[in-house]
Design a protein around this motif. Sequence first.
Motif, mmCIF file in Angstrom:
data_model
loop_
_atom_site.group_PDB
_atom_site.id
_atom_site.type_symbol
_atom_site.label_atom_id
_atom_site.label_comp_id
_atom_site.label_asym_id
_atom_site.label_seq_id
_atom_site.Cartn_x
_atom_site.Cartn_y
_atom_site.Cartn_z
ATOM 1 N N PRO A 100 -8.882 57.200 68.106
ATOM 2 C CA PRO A 100 -7.576 56.689 67.672
ATOM 3 C C PRO A 100 -7.005 57.535 66.534
ATOM 4 C CG PRO A 100 -9.335 55.059 67.329
ATOM 5 C CD PRO A 100 -9.959 56.242 67.982
ATOM 6 N N VAL A 101 -5.693 57.716 66.582
ATOM 7 C CA VAL A 101 -5.036 58.548 65.571
ATOM 8 C C VAL A 101 -4.919 57.766 64.272
ATOM 9 C CG1 VAL A 101 -2.902 59.731 64.971
ATOM 10 C CG2 VAL A 101 -3.764 59.827 67.321
ATOM 11 N N GLU A 102 -5.472 58.340 63.225
ATOM 12 C CA GLU A 102 -5.375 57.697 61.916
ATOM 13 C C GLU A 102 -4.152 58.220 61.187
ATOM 14 O OE1 GLU A 102 -8.630 56.822 59.277
ATOM 15 O OE2 GLU A 102 -9.964 57.822 60.686
ATOM 16 N N PRO A 103 -3.598 57.419 60.306
ATOM 17 C CA PRO A 103 -2.460 57.930 59.534
ATOM 18 C C PRO A 103 -2.889 59.081 58.630
ATOM 19 C CG PRO A 103 -3.152 55.780 58.715
ATOM 20 C CD PRO A 103 -3.929 56.036 59.968
ATOM 21 N N ILE A 104 -1.950 59.942 58.320
ATOM 22 C CA ILE A 104 -2.217 61.072 57.432
ATOM 23 C C ILE A 104 -2.467 60.554 56.019
ATOM 24 C CG2 ILE A 104 -1.008 62.962 56.269
ATOM 25 C CD1 ILE A 104 0.237 63.633 58.983
ATOM 26 N N GLY A 105 -3.446 61.157 55.361
ATOM 27 C CA GLY A 105 -3.659 60.788 53.961
ATOM 28 C C GLY A 105 -4.987 60.109 53.679
ATOM 29 N N ARG A 106 -5.872 60.087 54.676
ATOM 30 C CA ARG A 106 -7.176 59.442 54.475
ATOM 31 C C ARG A 106 -8.292 60.464 54.523
ATOM 32 N NH1 ARG A 106 -6.293 54.213 57.389
ATOM 33 N NH2 ARG A 106 -4.530 53.329 56.248
ATOM 34 N N ALA A 107 -9.072 60.525 53.454
ATOM 35 C CA ALA A 107 -10.283 61.337 53.463
ATOM 36 C C ALA A 107 -11.381 60.554 54.179
ATOM 37 C CB ALA A 107 -10.699 61.670 52.040
ATOM 38 N N VAL A 108 -12.460 61.253 54.525
ATOM 39 C CA VAL A 108 -13.539 60.570 55.228
ATOM 40 C C VAL A 108 -14.873 61.097 54.709
ATOM 41 C CG1 VAL A 108 -13.521 62.225 57.142
ATOM 42 C CG2 VAL A 108 -14.429 59.929 57.517
ATOM 43 N N VAL A 109 -15.825 60.202 54.584
ATOM 44 C CA VAL A 109 -17.173 60.609 54.175
ATOM 45 C C VAL A 109 -17.908 61.076 55.427
ATOM 46 C CG1 VAL A 109 -19.365 59.841 53.183
ATOM 47 C CG2 VAL A 109 -17.197 58.990 52.245
ATOM 48 N N ARG A 110 -18.250 62.364 55.467
ATOM 49 C CA ARG A 110 -18.911 62.932 56.648
ATOM 50 C C ARG A 110 -20.417 62.769 56.596
ATOM 51 N NH1 ARG A 110 -15.148 63.327 60.498
ATOM 52 N NH2 ARG A 110 -13.378 64.578 59.814
ATOM 53 N N ARG A 111 -20.948 62.646 55.380
ATOM 54 C CA ARG A 111 -22.396 62.487 55.241
ATOM 55 C C ARG A 111 -22.623 61.606 54.026
ATOM 56 N NH1 ARG A 111 -27.149 64.158 52.957
ATOM 57 N NH2 ARG A 111 -28.764 64.982 54.341
ATOM 58 N N ARG A 112 -23.387 60.590 54.229
ATOM 59 C CA ARG A 112 -23.696 59.695 53.123
ATOM 60 C C ARG A 112 -24.818 60.272 52.274
ATOM 61 N NH1 ARG A 112 -20.305 55.752 51.336
ATOM 62 N NH2 ARG A 112 -19.035 55.116 53.113
ATOM 63 N N GLY A 113 -24.730 60.109 50.985
ATOM 64 C CA GLY A 113 -25.778 60.572 50.082
ATOM 65 C C GLY A 113 -25.590 59.922 48.735
ATOM 66 N N ASN A 114 -26.570 60.084 47.836
ATOM 67 C CA ASN A 114 -26.412 59.431 46.542
ATOM 68 C C ASN A 114 -26.658 60.336 45.343
ATOM 69 O OD1 ASN A 114 -29.239 59.590 46.527
ATOM 70 N ND2 ASN A 114 -29.389 57.603 47.584
ATOM 71 N N SER A 115 -26.982 61.621 45.604
ATOM 72 C CA SER A 115 -27.281 62.503 44.466
ATOM 73 C C SER A 115 -26.019 63.109 43.865
ATOM 74 C CB SER A 115 -28.200 63.648 44.896
ATOM 75 O OG SER A 115 -29.336 63.160 45.561
ATOM 76 N N ALA A 116 -25.144 63.591 44.722
ATOM 77 C CA ALA A 116 -23.917 64.255 44.266
ATOM 78 C C ALA A 116 -22.950 64.298 45.444
ATOM 79 C CB ALA A 116 -24.195 65.669 43.772
ATOM 80 N N THR A 117 -21.658 64.494 45.129
ATOM 81 C CA THR A 117 -20.637 64.544 46.177
ATOM 82 C C THR A 117 -20.111 65.961 46.327
ATOM 83 O OG1 THR A 117 -19.948 62.284 45.652
ATOM 84 C CG2 THR A 117 -18.410 63.632 46.938
ATOM 85 N N LEU A 118 -20.140 66.462 47.546
ATOM 86 C CA LEU A 118 -19.438 67.707 47.838
ATOM 87 C C LEU A 118 -18.073 67.331 48.384
ATOM 88 C CD1 LEU A 118 -22.252 69.783 49.639
ATOM 89 C CD2 LEU A 118 -21.649 69.748 47.199
ATOM 90 N N ILE A 119 -17.017 67.790 47.706
ATOM 91 C CA ILE A 119 -15.652 67.484 48.130
ATOM 92 C C ILE A 119 -15.086 68.738 48.780
ATOM 93 C CG2 ILE A 119 -13.358 66.735 47.374
ATOM 94 C CD1 ILE A 119 -14.824 65.662 44.793
ATOM 95 N N THR A 120 -14.697 68.647 50.030
ATOM 96 C CA THR A 120 -14.290 69.850 50.733
ATOM 97 C C THR A 120 -13.288 69.523 51.824
ATOM 98 O OG1 THR A 120 -15.145 71.872 51.768
ATOM 99 C CG2 THR A 120 -16.133 69.770 52.456
ATOM 100 N N TYR A 121 -12.890 70.544 52.568
ATOM 101 C CA TYR A 121 -11.934 70.355 53.665
ATOM 102 C C TYR A 121 -11.948 71.586 54.560
ATOM 103 C CZ TYR A 121 -9.103 73.238 50.517
ATOM 104 O OH TYR A 121 -8.672 74.240 49.693
ATOM 105 N N GLY A 122 -11.432 71.429 55.738
ATOM 106 C CA GLY A 122 -11.203 72.541 56.661
ATOM 107 C C GLY A 122 -12.420 73.400 56.886
ATOM 108 N N PRO A 123 -12.271 74.720 56.687
ATOM 109 C CA PRO A 123 -13.330 75.648 57.085
ATOM 110 C C PRO A 123 -14.613 75.498 56.274
ATOM 111 C CG PRO A 123 -11.594 76.798 55.865
ATOM 112 C CD PRO A 123 -11.091 75.414 56.151
#
Lengths: 334, 388
Positions: free
Chosen positions: A195-218
């Motif tokens: 289903p097509v989500e509205p533009i403007g939502r990030a998504v957690v691709r991998r759950r973890g608890n040590s640190a967050t890698l914030i990234t996009y695209g390539p």
Amino acid sequence: MTTVAVKPATMAQALQRALRDAMAEDPSVHVLGEDVGTLGGVFRITDGLAAEFGDDRCTDTPLAEAGILGTAVGMAMYGLRPVVEMQFDAFAYPSFEQLISHVAKMRNRTRGAMPLPITVRVPYGGGIGGVEHHSDSSEAYYMATPGLHVVTPATVDDAYGLLRAAIASDDPVVFLEPKRLYWSKASWSPDDPAPVEPIGRAVVRRRGNSATLITYGPSLPVCLEAAEAARAEGWDLEVVDLRSLVPFDDATVADSVRRTGRAVVVHESTGFGGPGGEIAARVTERCFHHLEAPVLRVAGFDIPYPPPMLERHHLPGVDRVLDAVARLQWEAES
Amino acid sequence: MKKSSTSVQELPGAAADRPVPPPAWQPRTDPAPLLPDPAPYRALGTDAVAAADPGLLLRLYGELVRGRRYNAQATALTKQGRLAVYPSSTGQEACEVAAALVLREQDWLFPSYRDTLAAVARGLDPVQALTLLRGDWHTGYDPYEHRIAPLSTPLATQLPHAVGLAHAARLKGDDVVALAMVGDGGTSEGDFHEALNFAAVWQAPVVFLVQNNGFAISVPLAKQTAAPSLAHKAVGYGMPGRLVDGNDALAVYTVLRDAFTRAVRGEGPTLIEAVTYRIEAHTNADDATRYRSGGEVETWRAHDPIRLLEHELTERGILDEDGVREAAEAAETMAARLRDRMNAEPVLDPMDLFTHVYADQTSQLREQAEQLRAELAAAAGEGPGEVR
């Protein structure tokens, strides 16, 4: 629930299908750009569209990016929904005046009377051995312009969904396509798209608890690979795929960093003046009391994009991401 | 290519590697009919006046007089601080008025910042037309109401819009012509080139009207181009170029109408150069004495568009003293009304700055709007968090 045979598809195929479906559903959707007709685009994203919908719906234009976007503005003024292809990131620069002075501002300066539902598709980023002017990460230029949405898919599913959402949006959308992921594959069926989500939502691709890698695209595959490798070091990394740089999903990002207490922003774009500075500032403003370490950035160097023979030294890779994670002041915990 | 090289090989005695001549070359379009006339077309003082509809001539005259008064009033409003800036079209009213009158109901006007008069002559409320120049944040009017695109300040950038709109209309099967206005300086911009090229390739129903008023702020045409005339540029794109006396209202109207007829017939775009003169400085913020002589201005004043038409119509008995007086009175009424309305203090709501940036406000803009709202409330002494 019927089972659909799901075969691997490439991001390029998903993008092509998104264009085709949008054109089939809505006769006001027009594709225009250089080589998008007979050739199907240099990356074949518009393959078959001219044959199926005719030259008036998928148009080979003269070779002039300001003219392409400028005429798209006029077409949108008359009720069409143009999807413009810029052949390469750096070749979009001649269109910047149209984009910044008109596309981004028209809704505002007409008090909503004249919105411009234009999608500007831009293949961007490096890693495909392109010679100069073929590998720029130009997202920061677009992000700095109020009135534009700036989105970029990192998965085959999102390539389809985000492009459909971009075309359906009544606001102009700069749709950044990570070139080096064009041929990435995933199990995806054009007959059963997510289903097509509205533009403007990030998504957690991998759950973890040590640190967050914030990234996009390539850089998403790089971060996911780094997260797997980090397990050997005892780090359980969370990976957030922004998907949309504008609007920016502060909530999802801040929620993640508050849980993990550490963050690294990873992108190909230059560090100085790049998206990472804005993201790090936003995270710091919202999560300061949860942070165990400064927000770090892993970015391309502040140099003109290097030639194919040297680009591997420039692009953020797994090792550079892990080095940054190692600098997140873990000693305070021991 | 393949065929000719085969035939060379088949020639008796021809060496297999002998070079072959290229395929026969011929121009893709005959350039002769595209060339502008050697001198600007004039209608006043010729038989064309007798052939023209007297009603049209009187309408042109009335709009010219009203337009001159509009220019004078808007300039005066800058001196009173009621307008932030005004680029006057004094001396160019024939182009502005003819452009407006040639447009049909369904056609579109694409004005530059100096073309508010064309918009007003098309029927736009002058207060709305001057909204941006007053210093407000929006264009002041709904472009769809009179089919007038928002005023464009970046030079020539509105020309590709006109091409795209006309192209879209044609794809939809609608009978719509777009009239794109630009100045001599704007013809040096890349967007001018790209717009004309796209228009010609697509055979879009567009008419480009270049008002060559002699100056781009201070820079004269000689420093702008080495082209024989601006109208000649059309030939390079494969469209006809037309040269017209921009102070002869009937001539401008006639040349525009012919171009519209071509566009409606599906014969594609036309480039028109109207030779005129900017009597006033670039804007109220400019000092024209730094770059041109008073003598030059006086020469052009003697070729004033209103005097030209008034003289012609009076000579021919189409216009009498009553007609002249009525036109002047109507212009005064318009000016008084404009003055009164512009003297009313405009009410701007700063919160509107956030309303139309996107269809749906982003969370970031919501936060910033709340910040400004709180600042406004605090400044009004209502305490933070209160609505104005």
